[in-house]
Design a protein around this motif. Structure first.
Motif, PDB file in Angstrom:
ATOM      1  N   GLU A 112       0.837  -1.201   0.000  1.00 27.67           N
ATOM      2  CA  GLU A 112       0.000   0.000   0.000  1.00 27.67           C
ATOM      3  C   GLU A 112       0.874   1.252   0.000  1.00 27.67           C
ATOM      4  O   GLU A 112       1.833   1.341   0.765  1.00 27.67           O
ATOM      5  CB  GLU A 112      -0.868   0.052   1.269  1.00 27.67           C
ATOM      6  N   ALA A 113       0.509   2.214  -0.811  1.00 29.73           N
ATOM      7  CA  ALA A 113       1.199   3.503  -0.766  1.00 29.73           C
ATOM      8  C   ALA A 113       0.772   4.253   0.486  1.00 29.73           C
ATOM      9  O   ALA A 113      -0.391   4.173   0.896  1.00 29.73           O
ATOM     10  CB  ALA A 113       0.841   4.316  -2.006  1.00 29.73           C
ATOM     11  N   ASN A 114       1.711   4.945   1.120  1.00 26.97           N
ATOM     12  CA  ASN A 114       1.363   5.690   2.337  1.00 26.97           C
ATOM     13  C   ASN A 114       0.985   7.129   2.002  1.00 26.97           C
ATOM     14  O   ASN A 114       1.374   7.656   0.991  1.00 26.97           O
ATOM     15  CB  ASN A 114       2.546   5.682   3.303  1.00 26.97           C
TER      16      ASN A 114
ATOM     17  N   GLY B  64      -5.275   4.868   8.331  1.00 26.91           N
ATOM     18  CA  GLY B  64      -4.673   3.625   7.868  1.00 26.91           C
ATOM     19  C   GLY B  64      -5.283   2.415   8.560  1.00 26.91           C
ATOM     20  O   GLY B  64      -5.542   1.378   7.929  1.00 26.91           O
ATOM     21  N   THR B  65      -5.535   2.558   9.853  1.00 28.42           N
ATOM     22  CA  THR B  65      -6.108   1.448  10.632  1.00 28.42           C
ATOM     23  C   THR B  65      -7.520   1.103  10.136  1.00 28.42           C
ATOM     24  O   THR B  65      -7.837  -0.079   9.906  1.00 28.42           O
ATOM     25  CB  THR B  65      -6.137   1.847  12.122  1.00 28.42           C
TER      26      THR B  65
ATOM     27  N   GLY C 185       8.626   1.867  17.225  1.00 30.53           N
ATOM     28  CA  GLY C 185       9.170   1.432  15.940  1.00 30.53           C
ATOM     29  C   GLY C 185       8.115   1.112  14.913  1.00 30.53           C
ATOM     30  O   GLY C 185       8.335   0.275  14.031  1.00 30.53           O
ATOM     31  N   GLY C 186       6.971   1.789  14.973  1.00 29.17           N
ATOM     32  CA  GLY C 186       5.936   1.656  13.948  1.00 29.17           C
ATOM     33  C   GLY C 186       5.565   0.220  13.665  1.00 29.17           C
ATOM     34  O   GLY C 186       5.102  -0.496  14.544  1.00 29.17           O
ATOM     35  N   GLY C 187       5.828  -0.230  12.437  1.00 32.72           N
ATOM     36  CA  GLY C 187       5.404  -1.564  12.028  1.00 32.72           C
ATOM     37  C   GLY C 187       6.304  -2.688  12.496  1.00 32.72           C
ATOM     38  O   GLY C 187       5.962  -3.864  12.334  1.00 32.72           O
ATOM     39  N   ILE C 188       7.457  -2.373  13.074  1.00 29.45           N
ATOM     40  CA  ILE C 188       8.405  -3.420  13.465  1.00 29.45           C
ATOM     41  C   ILE C 188       7.858  -4.190  14.665  1.00 29.45           C
ATOM     42  O   ILE C 188       7.569  -3.582  15.693  1.00 29.45           O
ATOM     43  CB  ILE C 188       9.775  -2.804  13.838  1.00 29.45           C
TER      44      ILE C 188
ATOM     45  N   ALA D  68       1.309   5.640   7.545  1.00 29.10           N
ATOM     46  CA  ALA D  68      -0.069   5.216   7.808  1.00 29.10           C
ATOM     47  C   ALA D  68      -0.188   3.690   7.897  1.00 29.10           C
ATOM     48  O   ALA D  68      -0.655   3.148   8.907  1.00 29.10           O
ATOM     49  CB  ALA D  68      -0.993   5.741   6.707  1.00 29.10           C
ATOM     50  N   PHE D  69       0.228   2.990   6.858  1.00 31.05           N
ATOM     51  CA  PHE D  69      -0.034   1.549   6.823  1.00 31.05           C
ATOM     52  C   PHE D  69       0.949   0.725   7.661  1.00 31.05           C
ATOM     53  O   PHE D  69       0.525  -0.235   8.317  1.00 31.05           O
ATOM     54  CB  PHE D  69      -0.145   1.058   5.381  1.00 31.05           C
ATOM     55  N   PRO D  70       2.255   1.054   7.684  1.00 30.27           N
ATOM     56  CA  PRO D  70       3.139   0.300   8.593  1.00 30.27           C
ATOM     57  C   PRO D  70       2.675   0.401  10.047  1.00 30.27           C
ATOM     58  O   PRO D  70       2.645  -0.605  10.769  1.00 30.27           O
ATOM     59  CB  PRO D  70       4.506   0.962   8.384  1.00 30.27           C
ATOM     60  N   THR D  71       2.295   1.593  10.484  1.00 27.33           N
ATOM     61  CA  THR D  71       1.843   1.724  11.869  1.00 27.33           C
ATOM     62  C   THR D  71       0.498   1.020  12.057  1.00 27.33           C
ATOM     63  O   THR D  71       0.261   0.367  13.077  1.00 27.33           O
ATOM     64  CB  THR D  71       1.776   3.209  12.266  1.00 27.33           C
ATOM     65  N   ALA D  72      -0.373   1.131  11.045  1.00 27.08           N
ATOM     66  CA  ALA D  72      -1.658   0.415  11.108  1.00 27.08           C
ATOM     67  C   ALA D  72      -1.441  -1.098  11.208  1.00 27.08           C
ATOM     68  O   ALA D  72      -2.210  -1.799  11.880  1.00 27.08           O
ATOM     69  CB  ALA D  72      -2.510   0.754   9.890  1.00 27.08           C
TER      70      ALA D  72
END
Lengths: 444, 444
Positions: A442-444, B21-22, B137-140, B307-311
């Motif tokens: 997905e593009a952010n 994003g969520t 660390g967001g999506g990590i 948006a999406f990594p954190t979501a």
């Protein structure tokens, strides 16, 4: 104030490197697991062929047996830890443990790579669980991440360096300019490679791990037999030097991709950009990329083998199973088997760039038929260059292709073979298209 | 055959970048979560100040509110997702959600860095859970790894690059030879840095994340106020160029170490070897090292924001909470608060090597008093070299120390300041002792 907790009893079958590490780690930290997590685990019994080895680990008297059935059938044991590897009697150990209602923790990639679907179904029918974090990348907690933290994603790619022996060999070939056979011999002497190195250097070990990881990541069933496999025996010092001149490194990658045309699963030497994160993974270390549609690229790096790194994964699995049991709660059975089986995309349908090194006679007109064979097969070349005269009076010529289809490249190589010995394909290394790994993010 | 499952209702407070994003991620994958995991989650209600923003996400009518209390008090909602950030009214949202028996998922590092212990105790008293993977660390997926897969280890070190803005700025300073102020202005224009960049460039954001990660990893209570903090405003293009000549990179690291003398927690610019895995983490990417006594070094790499990594992290937490709820099972309360509080080791007790750049008048005899100040403070120098004349007629001299105590270095710098303006400490960057990160790892 600690509430009363029940001790969970663990039986360990196989007291070699990983088994020994597992027993020692639990002995070292048992009190801290109680303090920190309210989880009490005890290695109640160990099974090995050698009583002296068990005694070294403090497993004597009733705590030792040389018959694994004493563990799978022991009514006091909650969790059976299978660390002997191979298909038999490991399969029988799993089945007998299930028959006695016991959960199984295993590091056995050879077995699980072939049978994970069947064994999971049997575990489910018996109301128990299988956990196998240690089977994929030693201490790297990738299975847990796929099954928990990353479940919000559609997994697009699971790929990386999952065999330490081959990565050690390629790293030393690169650093020291040595050929495969020389480094292998030295690696065997130092204990980095087995006396029979086949499972590692021919890619079976990596393919088993990829089968398990792809099955979990893509919610399908991939077995080791589905994985295209090519080892590193044909990678030469010349190829690694050429890669360096091209700004690349040679790595044995396991690549699993969930494409619209099917699951692409393959283990083979690849050229990757020298500044890519995976290019910096050296020696016996492992690293796994997981690309999800939401999270994008993630990488997990760590020791892929060794007594304590692997024990870290085994004990992590034991503690997860024991967590509810210590509180007197039940543990759910293995979850529903994969609902759908995705098709496997044949290697012939791969589309990428190729590095091809030809050995040919050092005379005018020797090269043209080879170029022609590629052009006629529809393979477009982006560069052709002489690189070095071989010891045997033959020239080496390196071809780089533009994006081409694997079946066209294969056809051209077959055509050259039919022409006789004037031109030989000395090596063929795929240039991995890492941009494709993130298709669908997905593009952010 | 899917057994009947209950829909778990989620209320999202804050519909900005991560909130949007969520909501979109859940909408995209709701059916696949049911198919793959038997988990059904629905965003039943969203809260934002702007109804138009909610409408863009399909949240209209009863599914929209501008008052967060409508969500924390909604009897249909199982899980409250707090994504507004900051301390207030986020604290009140947590407390009101607990009062109504709701679990909370949050990405709020500022609040959790200060209050994680207190909030966890309140959650436990209310019989509910807090989950905060997205706060570090967001999506990590590092929080999940610390709480599950790696629990067999004693955690020795948790360290890495946990702020994308500063890593983006340092990466561009390195690649383009620019000074901090120039890159910051450009980063603000491009959206990589906030209009008020303080939280990022002065280290508060990284310190908050380190407080949360250290608390979880070391089973203690570390707050943001415990973390020694120094930002990147004083790092200059000259320092980065000098680092390169020394074979190093300048990175803003968050370092947490569980030492026998207490917990060492600090955020500051460091010099690290250019061939270290963390040196290759560029742009806005994040990477966290976790060193355990069994597993040794592991690293987790991925997008720390967006948006999406954190979501991905937020939705992973929601799905974990929803998993038992969908089956009609209860969820355990937040686990017992940390039993012991380890002492914090003061920064004065740090022992490492230092890079110190002095600006001094370009005249004979200017340097000797500076050298003397360090020697008299007990700081041994390994090299002294002139590097460049500044624009203002001052010399730059770079000192490298042998291993020294922070308080001795500080004393020497104070001594120089007392001597007046002839010699100024233009920058001081610690050379991170990464070998110390693995002290206590079991030999294999």
């Amino acid at each position: 104030m600690q509430q009363a907790i029940r001790t969970v009893h663990v039986g360990v079958i196989g007291l070699g490197t990983v088994g020994g590490g597992t027993v020692r780690l639990i002995q070292k930290h048992r009190d801290s697991y109680i303090d920190a997590y309210g989880i009490d685990i005890e290695v109640t019994r160990g099974c090995a062929l050698d009583a002296d080895r068990a005694a070294e680990l403090g497993l004597t008297g009733d705590a030792f047996t040389s018959d694994w059935r004493d563990i799978t059938s022991d009514p006091d044991i909650d969790i059976v830890v299978e660390l002997i590897g191979g298909e038999h009697p490991a399969t029988e150990i799993f089945e007998d443990a299930f028959a006695h209602g016991k959960h199984v923790v295993s590091a056995n990639k050879a077995l699980l790579g072939k049978q994970v679907g069947t064994l999971a179904a049997h575990a489910r029918a018996a109301g128990v669980q299988i956990r196998c974090e240690a089977a994929c990348g030693g201490g790297i907690p990738i299975v847990n991440a796929l099954e928990h933290a990353l479940v919000g994603n559609k997994a697009l790619t699971i790929a990386g360096i999952v065999n330490g022996t081959t990565n050690y060999i390629l790293s030393r070939m690169d650093a020291e300019g040595l050929d495969f056979a020389d480094v292998l011999a030295d690696a065997q002497r130092l204990g980095y490679a087995e006396a029979d190195p086949t499972a590692d250097v021919d890619g079976f070990d990596a393919a088993s791990k990829l089968a398990i990881l792809s099955s979990i990541a893509f919610h399908t069933r991939v077995t080791t037999d589905d994985v295209y496999m090519q080892g590193i025996r044909n990678v030469s010092a010349i190829d690694i030097e050429q890669a360096r001149e091209l700004g690349m490194k040679v790595k044995l990658l396991a690549v699993g991709r969930n494409t619209p045309a099917g699951v692409d699963v393959r283990v083979h030497p690849t050229m990757i950009p020298a500044d890519h994160q995976l290019a910096a993974v050296n020696g016996a270390m492992n690293a796994v990329y997981m690309v999800g549609d939401a999270v994008g690229e993630t990488m997990f790096y760590g020791a892929g083998a060794g007594a304590f790194p692997t024990a870290s994964a085994v004990v992590g699995d034991i503690l997860e199973l024991a967590r509810p049991l210590c509180q007197g709660d039940d543990l759910a059975a293995e979850s529903e088997p994969y609902a759908k089986v995705l098709p496997i995309r044949p290697i012939d349908n791969l589309s990428t760039r190729y590095y091809i090194r030809l050995a040919l006679e050092d005379r005018a007109g020797a090269l043209a038929p080879a170029i022609s064979a590629f052009e006629q097969a529809g393979v477009s070349l982006s560069s052709v260059r002489d690189v070095r005269c071989g010891d045997n009076g033959k020239r080496s010529v390196v071809l780089l292709t533009n994006r081409a289809q694997e079946h066209d490249v294969t056809a051209a190589c077959a055509q050259l073979a039919e022409q006789g010995g004037a031109v030989q394909v000395a090596s063929l290394i795929r240039i991995e298209d890492m941009d494709a790994w993130t298709e669908g993010v997905e593009a952010n």
